[in-house]
Design an enzyme around this catalytic site. Structure first.
Site, mmCIF file in Angstrom:
data_model
loop_
_atom_site.group_PDB
_atom_site.id
_atom_site.type_symbol
_atom_site.label_atom_id
_atom_site.label_comp_id
_atom_site.label_asym_id
_atom_site.label_seq_id
_atom_site.Cartn_x
_atom_site.Cartn_y
_atom_site.Cartn_z
ATOM 1 N N SER A 154 0.836 -1.213 0.000
ATOM 2 C CA SER A 154 0.000 0.000 0.000
ATOM 3 C C SER A 154 0.865 1.255 0.000
ATOM 4 O O SER A 154 0.596 2.220 -0.721
ATOM 5 C CB SER A 154 -0.893 0.020 1.242
ATOM 6 O OG SER A 154 -1.798 -1.034 1.191
ATOM 7 N N ARG A 195 1.456 4.268 -3.048
ATOM 8 C CA ARG A 195 1.195 5.682 -2.754
ATOM 9 C C ARG A 195 2.447 6.539 -2.941
ATOM 10 O O ARG A 195 2.368 7.705 -3.340
ATOM 11 C CB ARG A 195 0.637 5.813 -1.334
ATOM 12 C CG ARG A 195 -0.811 5.314 -1.237
ATOM 13 C CD ARG A 195 -1.170 4.934 0.181
ATOM 14 N NE ARG A 195 -2.580 4.635 0.378
ATOM 15 C CZ ARG A 195 -3.144 3.442 0.152
ATOM 16 N NH1 ARG A 195 -2.429 2.447 -0.341
ATOM 17 N NH2 ARG A 195 -4.431 3.261 0.381
ATOM 18 N N GLY A 247 -5.715 -4.031 -7.880
ATOM 19 C CA GLY A 247 -6.914 -3.254 -7.572
ATOM 20 C C GLY A 247 -6.564 -1.898 -6.999
ATOM 21 O O GLY A 247 -7.206 -0.888 -7.306
ATOM 22 N N ARG A 302 -13.501 -7.495 -10.781
ATOM 23 C CA ARG A 302 -13.713 -6.828 -9.491
ATOM 24 C C ARG A 302 -14.553 -5.558 -9.630
ATOM 25 O O ARG A 302 -14.527 -4.886 -10.655
ATOM 26 C CB ARG A 302 -12.352 -6.553 -8.840
ATOM 27 C CG ARG A 302 -11.632 -7.853 -8.549
ATOM 28 C CD ARG A 302 -10.322 -7.672 -7.873
ATOM 29 N NE ARG A 302 -10.466 -7.098 -6.541
ATOM 30 C CZ ARG A 302 -9.442 -6.723 -5.785
ATOM 31 N NH1 ARG A 302 -8.220 -6.861 -6.234
ATOM 32 N NH2 ARG A 302 -9.647 -6.212 -4.602
ATOM 33 N N SER A 356 -13.511 0.863 3.146
ATOM 34 C CA SER A 356 -12.515 0.626 2.096
ATOM 35 C C SER A 356 -11.517 1.775 2.010
ATOM 36 O O SER A 356 -11.878 2.911 1.698
ATOM 37 C CB SER A 356 -13.206 0.447 0.743
ATOM 38 O OG SER A 356 -12.236 0.524 -0.286
ATOM 39 N N GLN A 404 -9.304 1.935 -0.174
ATOM 40 C CA GLN A 404 -9.102 2.257 -1.591
ATOM 41 C C GLN A 404 -10.104 3.316 -2.036
ATOM 42 O O GLN A 404 -9.755 4.256 -2.752
ATOM 43 C CB GLN A 404 -9.220 0.993 -2.435
ATOM 44 C CG GLN A 404 -8.083 0.015 -2.157
ATOM 45 C CD GLN A 404 -8.121 -1.208 -3.049
ATOM 46 O OE1 GLN A 404 -9.094 -1.444 -3.763
ATOM 47 N NE2 GLN A 404 -7.069 -1.999 -2.995
ATOM 48 N N ASP A 416 -6.675 -8.035 4.731
ATOM 49 C CA ASP A 416 -5.895 -8.838 3.782
ATOM 50 C C ASP A 416 -5.321 -10.107 4.404
ATOM 51 O O ASP A 416 -4.748 -10.942 3.705
ATOM 52 C CB ASP A 416 -4.733 -8.013 3.221
ATOM 53 C CG ASP A 416 -5.230 -6.969 2.238
ATOM 54 O OD1 ASP A 416 -6.335 -7.144 1.701
ATOM 55 O OD2 ASP A 416 -4.515 -5.978 2.014
ATOM 56 N N LYS A 463 -12.268 -9.624 -3.258
ATOM 57 C CA LYS A 463 -10.819 -9.381 -3.334
ATOM 58 C C LYS A 463 -10.286 -10.051 -4.611
ATOM 59 O O LYS A 463 -11.046 -10.333 -5.520
ATOM 60 C CB LYS A 463 -10.136 -9.917 -2.081
ATOM 61 C CG LYS A 463 -10.512 -9.135 -0.820
ATOM 62 C CD LYS A 463 -9.939 -7.730 -0.873
ATOM 63 C CE LYS A 463 -10.346 -6.904 0.338
ATOM 64 N NZ LYS A 463 -9.977 -5.504 0.209
HETATM 65 C C1 S3P Z 1 -5.549 -1.411 0.114
HETATM 66 C C2 S3P Z 1 -6.765 -1.474 0.745
HETATM 67 C C3 S3P Z 1 -7.498 -2.707 0.980
HETATM 68 C C4 S3P Z 1 -6.615 -3.935 0.775
HETATM 69 C C5 S3P Z 1 -5.759 -3.839 -0.445
HETATM 70 C C6 S3P Z 1 -4.854 -2.615 -0.374
HETATM 71 C C7 S3P Z 1 -4.919 -0.104 -0.072
HETATM 72 O O1 S3P Z 1 -8.581 -2.797 0.071
HETATM 73 O O2 S3P Z 1 -7.412 -5.093 0.693
HETATM 74 O O3 S3P Z 1 -4.928 -4.993 -0.547
HETATM 75 O O4 S3P Z 1 -3.712 -0.055 -0.372
HETATM 76 O O5 S3P Z 1 -5.616 0.913 0.080
HETATM 77 P P1 S3P Z 1 -9.999 -2.109 0.445
HETATM 78 O O6 S3P Z 1 -9.682 -0.774 0.894
HETATM 79 O O7 S3P Z 1 -10.800 -2.110 -0.796
HETATM 80 O O8 S3P Z 1 -10.560 -2.980 1.511
#
Ligand code: S3P
Length: 744
Positions: A331, A335, A403, A431, A476, A478, A624, A651
Site C-alpha cells: 500500500s 502511494r 486493484g 472486481r 474501504s 481504496q 488482507d 478481493k
Molecule cells: C488497500 C486497501 C485494501 C486492501 C488492499 C490494499 C490499499 O482494500 O485489501 O490490498 O492499499 O488501500 P480495500 O480498501 O478495498 O478494503
C-alpha cells in the site's frame, strides 16, 4: 492428398525450396524428427545441394523444381522475399491441387499479392508463415535443426485458407519446438517493420555510415561491446534484406518516420542539455527492454496467468526459525509512486516493494510521462511533474492484478485534462469498480465501465470536479484514498467518512508531502489548491506479507522467528490482535517511528492456538490477512467464527469460497457464510487446492503444509509475485518445505 493429412504424419514427401539458414534448418529438423519419409531439397546452387545431402539436411536435392514438387505433400518456400513471385508462378503452372504450400518469408502482404497474381486466386492450401528465428548467419552451412525451438512462428492465413492446411503447418512447426501464433497479414507486416526491419536498417545504416568516414580505422579500432552488440545484425544477408525492405516498403517507411521524429527530439534534448528528457527516455527504455513481453505487449500479465499453471508444492512438516525481513509494504509503495509523481521536485523511496502490483503503478506513471529511476534494490527516484504535469498515455494503462492501482489512480485521472483507459488482468477484470465510479461521478467525473461496473474503466478528461461529502457504504481504504486524491482536483472541500477505521497511509503520506489533510474521527477532509513537495520515503516491511510467517511460526512446533522492521500502523495490526486473542506468542520489539509510520521487529514463537469469535471491529484492520488467519484457525483448538467480512468476497478472488474449498479438500471442517466463515480446528491432510490467481491464497496454503500430514499442491500460484516476489526463498530460509513443483 487426403484432408486427414495431419493424421498421416510422417508425410510422404516434404520439399524445401531454398537451402539457406531457415530452409536448411527446417528441412533437417523435420528429417531428424522423422516427420517425413522423404525430405527433398531444391536449390539453384548445385553446390548447396551437394552440401545439403552431405550434412544430412535432405534425403536428396535437386535443381529441378517441377520434378521435386509434383506429388509432394508439403512445399516450404524459404527463398529471399523477392524471389517468391517467380517461384509461385512456376508452382502455379504445376497445378499442385493437393499440395500445401507454405513459406518462411519476412513480409506477407507482398507474398499474398504475388500469389493472387500467379494463381489468379488465393489457393486454399497456401499457408503463409514466418518463423521469428533468424540469425546473422546464413547459408546451408549455418544449418541448425534446433533453430526454431522456443521461438515464435507467425502464421497469417488468408480468408480462404483451408483450416486443415493451417493445422498441418502449425503441427510441423510445433514439432520443431516452435510456439505458433496467428495474426493478419497487415498486422504481421506492421509489427515486423517495427521490431525487425527497422533495427536491421539502423544497424546496416550505422555501420556503413561509420565505415565510409575517413577516420573509420580509428573508429573501428575503439569499437567495443556496445558497438558490436548494436551492429551484430549488420552481418546479415544483404540480398535477403534488400528484398525485405523493397517488399515491405510502406510499413517500414511509417516506422522509420516515427523513429526519425523521436530521434530529432532526442537530438534536441542533447543540444539543449535537457537531462530530464534523456533520463526519461533511458529509464523507460531500460525497463521496457527488461519486461519486453510484459510491458510492451500489454498482455503478458494475463498471458502468464492463462498459460502457466504455476504449482507450488508444499511438503508437510517443518519448523520456522531465524530472522527475516519481508519485502516493502504494498500500500505504501503504491502511494509513494503516485504522490511522488504528482509532487514538485524529486522523491526518493527506499524499501520499495518490487512486486508486480507496485511495478504496475510505476509503469502507469511512466506511461504518463513521469521519469522514474529504478527500482534498484528497493530504491526508486521519482522526478515529480506537479499536480498538473501528467501527460496523456500513449494507450490504455494496463495495471495487471492490482486493484489498488486501478482504484487510486482513478481518483487522480478523474481530474486530468486527458482521457485514459485502465485495464487489468482476468482477476481484476471481475472486481467491482462502481464503488469508486459512483462517488467520482457525483463529483462530476465522467467514467465508463464494462457491464456491472467492471473494468476496463475509461475516465474522460477535462471535467470540472466539485468537492463533496461522502459517507462510504463499505470500509474501504481504496475508496477513501481515491476520493481524497480526486479532492486535490475538485473545487471546494472533499470529505469522506468511513464506517470503520481503514488503513490511513494516504492521509499520512499526503501530510508527509506537505499537502494538508484534516482528520476528525472517522472523517478525512481535503481541498484543492495546495502542492505536494518531493520528499524521502522509507517503506517498512509489509505486515500483510509478515502475516504468513507470523502464522507459520505460531503453528509450527519448536519455532521462533523474528520479522524485522515491520510496519505496525494501527490501522493494519488486526492480525496481531487476532492472533494474540487466539493465544499466539507474539511480541513487538524496537518499536519506533520512521517517516510517519510505526515500525517494529516482531518476535513469534510456537503456541497452542484456540478458536475465537473474531471481534467485528478488528475485521477492517486485518482485511488482507484472513486467508492465512483461516489456516491458523484450522490449526487451533475449537471453533473460529468470522462475521462482517463480506468484502472478502470481492478481493483478488472470493476469499471465503476459495478458502472453504481448499480447507475442505484438506479435510478441515470449514463453512462459508455470506459475510464470513466458521472453521472447526482439527487435523489437516494434503491434496490439490486452487489459488484462483490470488497471491494470498497460494501463500496461505503454503503455510498450511507445516501442519498437514501429506503434501499440498497449490495450483495457479503465479500471482504470488504481485506482492511477495521472494516468498519461496524466505520460506526455504526459515525451514519451510515449499517450492515450485519440479524444483523441489
Ligand atoms: C488497500 C486497501 C485494501 C486492501 C488492499 C490494499 C490499499 O482494500 O485489501 O490490498 O492499499 O488501500 P480495500 O480498501 O478495498 O478494503
Amino acid at each position: 492428398m487426403e484432408q486427414s493429412f495431419c493424421a498421416s504424419v510422417p508425410l510422404k514427401r516434404l520439399v524445401v525450396v531454398g537451402l539457406g539458414l531457415i530452409g536448411a534448418s527446417f528441412a533437417k529438423g523435420i528429417r531428424d524428427a522423422g516427420l517425413a519419409s522423404e525430405v527433398v531439397g531444391v536449390d539453384l546452387s548445385s553446390q548447396a545441394c551437394e552440401r545439403a545431402v552431405e550434412l544430412g539436411i535432405a534425403d536428396r536435392c535437386t535443381t529441378d523444381l517441377a520434378e521435386a514438387c509434383v506429388g509432394a505433400d508439403v512445399i516450404m518456400l524459404a527463398v529471399p522475399v523477392l524471389a517468391l513471385k517467380q517461384l509461385l508462378t512456376q508452382l502455379a503452372a504445376l497445378k499442385l491441387e493437393h499440395t500445401i504450400i507454405t513459406d518462411a518469408g519476412s513480409v506477407k502482404g507482398h507474398l499474398l499479392a504475388a500469389a493472387q497474381a500467379a494463381f489468379g486466386h488465393l489457393p486454399p492450401l497456401l499457408v503463409l508463415g514466418h518463423p521469428i528465428a533468424g540469425s546473422e548467419r546464413s547459408g546451408v552451412e549455418a544449418v541448425n535443426p534446433e533453430l526454431f525451438k522456443h521461438h515464435k512462428v507467425i502464421l497469417t492465413p488468408h480468408a480462404d485458407t483451408d483450416p486443415n492446411a493451417v493445422l498441418c503447418v502449425e503441427k510441423l512447426w510445433q514439432d520443431l519446438g516452435a510456439d505458433v501464433e496467428s495474426m493478419s497479414v497487415e498486422q504481421h507486416d506492421r509489427v515486423l517493420a517495427a521490431t525487425s526491419h527497422l533495427p536491421h536498417l539502423l544497424a546496416f545504416g550505422l555501420v556503413d555510415s561509420l565505415a565510409k568516414r575517413s577516420e573509420n580505422l580509428e573508429i573501428f579500432r575503439y569499437a567495443a561491446g556496445g558497438f558490436r552488440d548494436f551492429t551484430r545484425i549488420a552481418g546479415s544477408d544483404p540480398v535477403m534484406w534488400h528484398d525485405i525492405f523493397l517488399a515491405n516498403r510502406q510499413a517500414v517507411l511509417e516506422q522509420l518516420d516515427q523513429y526519425r521524429d523521436d530521434l530529432d527530439v532526442l537530438r534536441q534534448a542533447i543540444a539543449e542539455e535537457d537531462g530530464r528528457h534523456l533520463l526519461g527516455v533511458f529509464t523507460r527504455a531500460r525497463v521496457a527492454r527488461e519486461h519486453f513481453s510484459t510491458i510492451l505487449a500489454q498482455r503478458a500479465y494475463v498471458k502468464t496467468m492463462l498459460d502457466n499453471d504455476l504449482v507450488f508444492l508444499a511438503r508437510p512438516g517443518g519448523q520456522v526459525n531465524g530472522t527475516i525481513r519481508v519485502p516493502g509494504d504494498k500500500s505504501i509503495s503504491h502511494r509513494a509512486i503516485m504522490l511522488g509523481s504528482l509532487a514538485n521536485g524529486v522523491t526518493e523511496v527506499e524499501g520499495f516493494l518490487e512486486g508486480e502490483d507496485a511495478l504496475a503503478t510505476i509503469q502507469a506513471f511512466r506511461d504518463m510521462g513521469v521519469v522514474i529511476e529504478g527500482p534498484e534494490k528497493g530504491r526508486v527516484v521519482v522526478h515529480g511533474v506537479g499536480l498538473h504535469g501528467l501527460q496523456q498515455p500513449p494507450g490504455p494503462i494496463y495495471v495487471g492484478n492490482s486493484g489498488t492501482t486501478m482504484r487510486l489512480l482513478s481518483g487522480i485521472l478523474a481530474g486530468q485534462t486527458f482521457d485514459t483507459t485502465l485495464t487489468g488482468d482476468a482477476s481484476l477484470s471481475k472486481r467491482p469498480m462502481n464503488r469508486i465510479a459512483k462517488p467520482l461521478r457525483e463529483m462530476g467525473a465522467v467514467i465508463e465501465t464494462a457491464a456491472e461496473g467492471r473494468p476496463p474503466l475509461t475516465l474522460r478528461g477535462g471535467q470540472r470536479l466539485t468537492g463533496m461529502h461522502y459517507d462510504m457504504p463499505m470500509a474501504s481504504a481504496q475508496v477513501k484514498s481515491c476520493l481524497l486524491l480526486a479532492g486535490m482536483y475538485a473545487s471546494g472541500e472533499t470529505s469522506v467518512t468511513e464506517p470503520a477505521p481503514t488503513r490511513d497511509h494516504t492521509e499520512r503520506m499526503l501530510g508527509g508531502f506537505g499537502y494538508p489533510v484534516e482528520v476528525h474521527g472517522a472523517t478525512a477532509k481535503i481541498e484543492a489548491n495546495h502542492q505536494l513537495t518531493g520528499t524521502h520515503i522509507e517503506v517498512p516491511a509489509d505486515i500483510s506479507s509478515a502475516a504468513f510467517f507470523m502464522v507459520a511460526a505460531s503453528i509450527a512446533p519448536d519455532s521462533e522467528l523474528v520479522l524485522q522492521h515491520v510496519g505496525i500502523n494501527p490501522t493494519r495490526t488486526g492480525i496481531i490482535d487476532i492472533l494474540k486473542l487466539m493465544g499466539a506468542d507474539l511480541s513487538l520489539e524496537r518499536v519506533h517511528e520512521v517517516g510517519g509510520e510505526l515500525v517494529a521487529d516482531i518476535r513469534v514463537r510456537s503456541a497452542r492456538l484456540k478458536g475465537i469469535d473474531i471481534p467485528l471491529d478488528l475485521v477492517p484492520l486485518a482485511i488482507d490477512e484472513f486467508p492465512v488467519l483461516f489456516i491458523a484457525a484450522a490449526c487451533a483448538e475449537g471453533r473460529t467464527v468470522l462475521r462482517g467480512a463480506e468484502e472478502l468476497r470481492v478481493k483478488e478472488s472470493d476469499r471465503i469460497q476459495v478458502m472453504v474449498d481448499g480447507l475442505t479438500t484438506l479435510g478441515v471442517d470449514a463453512q462459508g457464510t455470506p459475510d464470513g466463515i466458521i472453521i472447526q480446528g482439527g487435523p489437516m491432510g494434503g491434496g490439490e487446492v486452487w489459488a484462483h490467481g490470488d497471491h494470498r491464497i497460494a501463500m496461505s496454503f503454503s503455510v498450511a503444509a507445516l501442519r498437514a500430514t501429506a503434501p499440498i499442491r497449490i495450483h495457479d500460484s503465479v500471482h504470488v509475485a504481485t506482492s511477495f516476489p521472494n516468498f519461496l526463498e524466505l520460506c526455504k530460509q526459515v525451514g519451510m518445505h515449499v517450492a515450485e513443483e519440479g524444483q523441489v
